[in-house]
Design a protein around this motif. Structure first.
Motif, mmCIF file in Angstrom:
data_model
loop_
_atom_site.group_PDB
_atom_site.id
_atom_site.type_symbol
_atom_site.label_atom_id
_atom_site.label_comp_id
_atom_site.label_asym_id
_atom_site.label_seq_id
_atom_site.Cartn_x
_atom_site.Cartn_y
_atom_site.Cartn_z
ATOM 1 N N PRO A 90 -13.726 -57.996 -11.985
ATOM 2 C CA PRO A 90 -13.523 -57.117 -13.145
ATOM 3 C C PRO A 90 -12.105 -56.576 -13.126
ATOM 4 O O PRO A 90 -11.461 -56.503 -12.083
ATOM 5 N N LEU B 272 -19.283 -53.573 -16.605
ATOM 6 C CA LEU B 272 -19.985 -54.714 -16.009
ATOM 7 C C LEU B 272 -21.426 -54.354 -15.683
ATOM 8 O O LEU B 272 -22.361 -55.106 -16.007
ATOM 9 N N GLY C 157 -23.505 -54.065 -18.650
ATOM 10 C CA GLY C 157 -23.847 -55.391 -19.148
ATOM 11 C C GLY C 157 -25.043 -55.981 -18.406
ATOM 12 O O GLY C 157 -25.929 -56.600 -19.006
ATOM 13 N N MET C 158 -25.072 -55.783 -17.080
ATOM 14 C CA MET C 158 -26.222 -56.241 -16.296
ATOM 15 C C MET C 158 -27.490 -55.524 -16.739
ATOM 16 O O MET C 158 -28.562 -56.145 -16.899
ATOM 17 N N SER D 70 -14.953 -54.612 -19.329
ATOM 18 C CA SER D 70 -15.178 -55.077 -17.954
ATOM 19 C C SER D 70 -14.137 -56.088 -17.518
ATOM 20 O O SER D 70 -13.790 -56.177 -16.333
ATOM 21 N N ILE E 43 -21.395 -62.243 -16.425
ATOM 22 C CA ILE E 43 -22.247 -61.052 -16.427
ATOM 23 C C ILE E 43 -23.718 -61.480 -16.437
ATOM 24 O O ILE E 43 -24.548 -60.923 -15.711
#
Length: 774
Positions: A281, A289, A292-293, A344, A351
């Motif tokens: 990142p 990030l 996003g997960m 990110s 991701i």
């Protein structure tokens, strides 16, 4: 003071391995370690030996097997060196002259032997008796108009015994001014975890590493900062655990590692693969990030509900143990993929891949270092990571949990026994009850506030229990101004460093015993205790003859200063020096819920673990449950504002350690895993950025910090090194780049300096040739 030849040459070998052994041999020769000193290394982290004075990674059950660690050997070698810095050394050199020396050269002179007092008439340090030193400090302290004009800094290497006496003395004196190294590194962790899981400590032990099937490694470089951690990662990788490294710099230790104790690794020359995936990142992009997960997890869970298949989130855990799930789920559904990817700096497919690895893991450990904490949104990032871990019940079960990896060997223990400017009222009440004293209740200065107080003339006395405050801190020029404003500065230390030269109107250097040395007191040799990153408390005994007969232990220095200052104190300060078990009894009386049977429990090899309720799914929060917390992806940070003003001319700089360094201690001039040799003034830069800026690898640049306060902050003459780092990001060593961090640029809530997200612009500097090997 000759410098090694400077060069840049790629490093293609695994971390550790033969390279580590070669460097250990070089360090032993550099420090002139005798044969007995080499034997001493075998007693490191053993039941009847001493605790490593380096990092806070836990020991493996204190077995009789020697666990090799290059970093630990360097720390021990530096302390056990045969080199000495007697009063004659200071007679030859003025402070003005010594200020021109490098940090490496200052510490490489060896161990200090006598207490020294600065003489402004000669600009030199001169020998002073211990009685004279204590009398001088007591005179200054008792002359203050207000106890809050005194500042007491603590390094994370101080033992529980020294730290407890220190905080007791300072609070009895009348202030809570306890800036410490935690303020500069993991304070964001300490602020993020209590509201979410009820305690500011990690929930895992080494046992959990043996059972984890997935590990997420955020913002760390274990090969340099916690080499023994690589042994756990190697074992996890060998049994098939999936490891994801998440770091802007492609660190060699997270790619391949050769265990010096593994014949296969050493003879194959290839070592063991560590990470299955390496995600880079951009600096400050971890929160986006992780969100996003989370968005993928919620998306897949929604699909499972729709299709009637097995849920992705741990429904039973969420219902029984958490609050706030629906809010973070709805927030994830609404979050923009474009914003996540942009902020990110990570492609969407990556991701999704790391989210899939997390979602299919049954027992996941997340670890993090200062790559997460030293950002304006560091607290929010850690709490968002907690959200991710709570979604699948990965806290409080075997093989899973939260693992903040701290730096110095007892930084966590210092906080436990009271080194904190805002200790809970229950602790302060207990101190008053046990010692029959009155202690102040108003919060004291943290590190940044302490610097500002010295600059403003509100603080006139500065005492440091270890450390190298003047260059560990941000905004170097202003920090030095603050220290020089003080009437007296005093430093407890084993070796000479920069902070002893950046002094107040009067100054003292107070040499102490090292962790490896026999601490002989009236009742016999004394041991001291420390708490590692996983809340294990164990005892450490030195075994080397002290470097000088004029050294005092840290507990003795603190107790004698208290005795000299507090003329009417009922606290038996001098009795504590005779037998450190009495200090541990006092700790137990003050914190009985943590240290019951303290002196008995440390007799067990490996010591004992302090209670960590989150490990057992007990949540000491107001609701009695773990809390999901909502955080937006930052869109208007100082970094965004600087980019709006300067466009692509603006870069984000992170400070980092070289491999020949631990915190501010410079062991050598190489950073071999990054291919840097014989030098430290380098800047790691993406090759595309180098081309875009009209530069080439090997050019020299200046760095100028961007901040809206009218103060010019520069760091000049750095070598451009092409490196695998995201575009728009730069990496440079501290302390050389610390002066670029504005004092006011701190993390929300934790006040931690934002040393991993410094907006800078670059200028081309003069030419100077350095060899670049293919």
């Amino acid at each position: 003071m000759s410098q090694p030849k400077a060069a840049i040459k790629p490093y293609h070998h695994p971390a550790a391995g033969w390279g580590a052994l070669k460097q250990v041999a070089a360090q032993l020769a550099l420090q002139k370690i005798p044969v007995k000193g080499v034997i001493t290394l075998l007693s490191q982290n053993q039941p009847d030996g001493f605790d490593c004075p380096g990092c806070a990674w836990p020991d493996k059950e204190h077995t009789s097997t020697f666990e090799f660690c290059e970093n630990g050997v360097k720390a021990v070698a530096a302390e056990a060196t045969a080199k000495r810095v007697p009063p004659e050394f200071f007679a030859k050199h003025t402070v003005t002259e010594l200020m021109e020396w490098s940090d490496f050269d200052l510490e490489n002179e060896g161990r200090l032997t006598h207490p020294m007092r600065y003489n402004p008439a000669t600009d030199k340090y001169e020998e002073i008796s211990w009685d004279g030193a204590f009398e001088l400090m007591a005179k200054h302290l008792n002359a203050l108009a207000d106890p809050n004009e005194a500042i007491f800094y603590t390094s994370g290497r101080a033992s529980n015994e020294a730290a407890f006496l220190y905080q007791l003395f300072v609070r009895e004196f009348g202030t809570n001014n306890f800036p410490d190294c935690s303020n500069l590194c993991h304070e964001s962790t300490s602020m993020a975890l209590p509201p979410t899981v009820g305690i500011g400590k990690g929930s895992v032990t080494l046992h959990d590493f043996e059972h984890a099937d997935t590990l997420l490694i955020f913002g760390q470089n274990p090969a340099t900062n916690h080499p023994r951690m690589l042994g756990e990662l190697r074992e996890a990788a060998k049994r098939g655990a999936r490891i994801v490294a998440i770091n802007p710099l492609k660190e060699r230790g997270l790619e391949r590692f050769a265990d010096p104790q593994s014949p296969f690794d050493m003879l194959s020359f290839k070592g063991s693969k560590i990470s299955d995936m390496f995600i880079q990142p951009k600096l400050g992009g971890d929160l986006a990030l992780i969100k996003g997960m989370i968005k993928f997890i919620i998306q897949w869970d929604d699909e499972a509900i729709k299709n009637g298949t097995e849920r992705v989130v741990d429904v039973a855990f969420i219902e029984q143990h958490t609050n706030g799930f629906e809010a973070i789920a709805e927030d994830a559904r609404k979050e923009s993929w474009d914003v996540i990817v942009e902020e990110s700096g990570v492609p969407l497919e990556q991701i999704e891949e790391v989210a899939r690895i997390y979602a299919t893991g049954d027992r996941v450990i997340s670890t993090w270092g200062m790559g997460i904490t030293q950002h304006k949104h560091g607290v929010a990032t850690i709490q968002t990571l907690v959200n991710l871990m709570l979604l699948r019940g990965n806290i409080g079960k075997e093989g899973a949990g939260l693992c903040p990896v701290r730096g110095h060997s007892n930084v966590q223990g210092n906080r436990t026994v009271g080194i904190y400017e805002k200790m809970p009222q229950a602790f302060l009440e207990s101190l008053e009850r046990v010692f029959d004293i009155k202690v102040p209740r108003e919060p004291g200065y943290d590190a940044v506030a302490a610097i500002q107080a010295m600059i403003d003339g509100k603080a006139k006395f500065f005492f440091a229990l270890g450390g190298n405050f003047s260059i560990a801190t941000p905004d170097t020029d202003r920090t030095w101004q603050g220290l020089r404003n003080c009437d007296l500065t005093a430093h407890v230390t084993t070796k000479l460093n920069r902070s002893h030269l950046v002094h107040g109107k009067e100054a003292l250097i107070l040499p102490c015993l090292g962790r490896t040395e026999i601490d002989m007191q009236e009742t016999g040799p004394q041991g001291v205790t420390v708490e590692d990153s996983m809340s294990m408390v164990h005892i450490s005994y030195g075994m080397n003859k002290p470097a000088s007969p004029h050294l005092l232990s840290e507990p003795a220095i603190v107790a004698r200063l208290a005795h000299a200052t507090l003329k009417h104190s009922k606290t038996p300060w001098l009795e504590y020096i005779k037998d450190y078990s009495k200090i541990r009894d006092a700790i137990e009386q003050t914190l009985p819920h943590l240290f019951e049977n303290y002196n008995e429990r440390i007799k067990h090899p490996g010591g004992f673990r302090l209670p960590v309720p989150s490990s057992d799914r007990i949540w000491n929060t107001p609701s009695g449950k773990a809390e999901f917390t909502l955080h937006e992806i930052p869109r208007n940070s100082p970094i965004h504002q600087a980019r709006a003003q300067y466009g692509d001319r603006m870069f984000v700089l992170m400070t980092t350690r070289s491999h020949d360094q631990y915190n501010t201690t410079i062991y050598g001039m190489d950073d071999r895993y990054r291919g840097v040799f014989g030098q430290r003034r380098v800047i790691f830069m993406n090759p595309e950025d180098i081309k875009r800026m009209g530069l080439k690898a090997g050019d020299w640049i200046n760095l100028v910090s961007v901040w809206q306060d009218g103060v010019t902050r520069r760091a000049d003459h750095f070598l451009v090194v092409a490196y695998d780092i995201p575009q728009g990001c730069l990496g440079g060593y501290y302390p050389e780049t610390n002066n670029l961090v504005p004092l006011e640029s701190v993390a929300d809530l934790s006040h931690t300096p934002t040393s991993k997200s410094i907006p800078v612009i670059i200028e081309k500097a003069g030419e100077q040739k350095v060899s670049h090997a293919a």
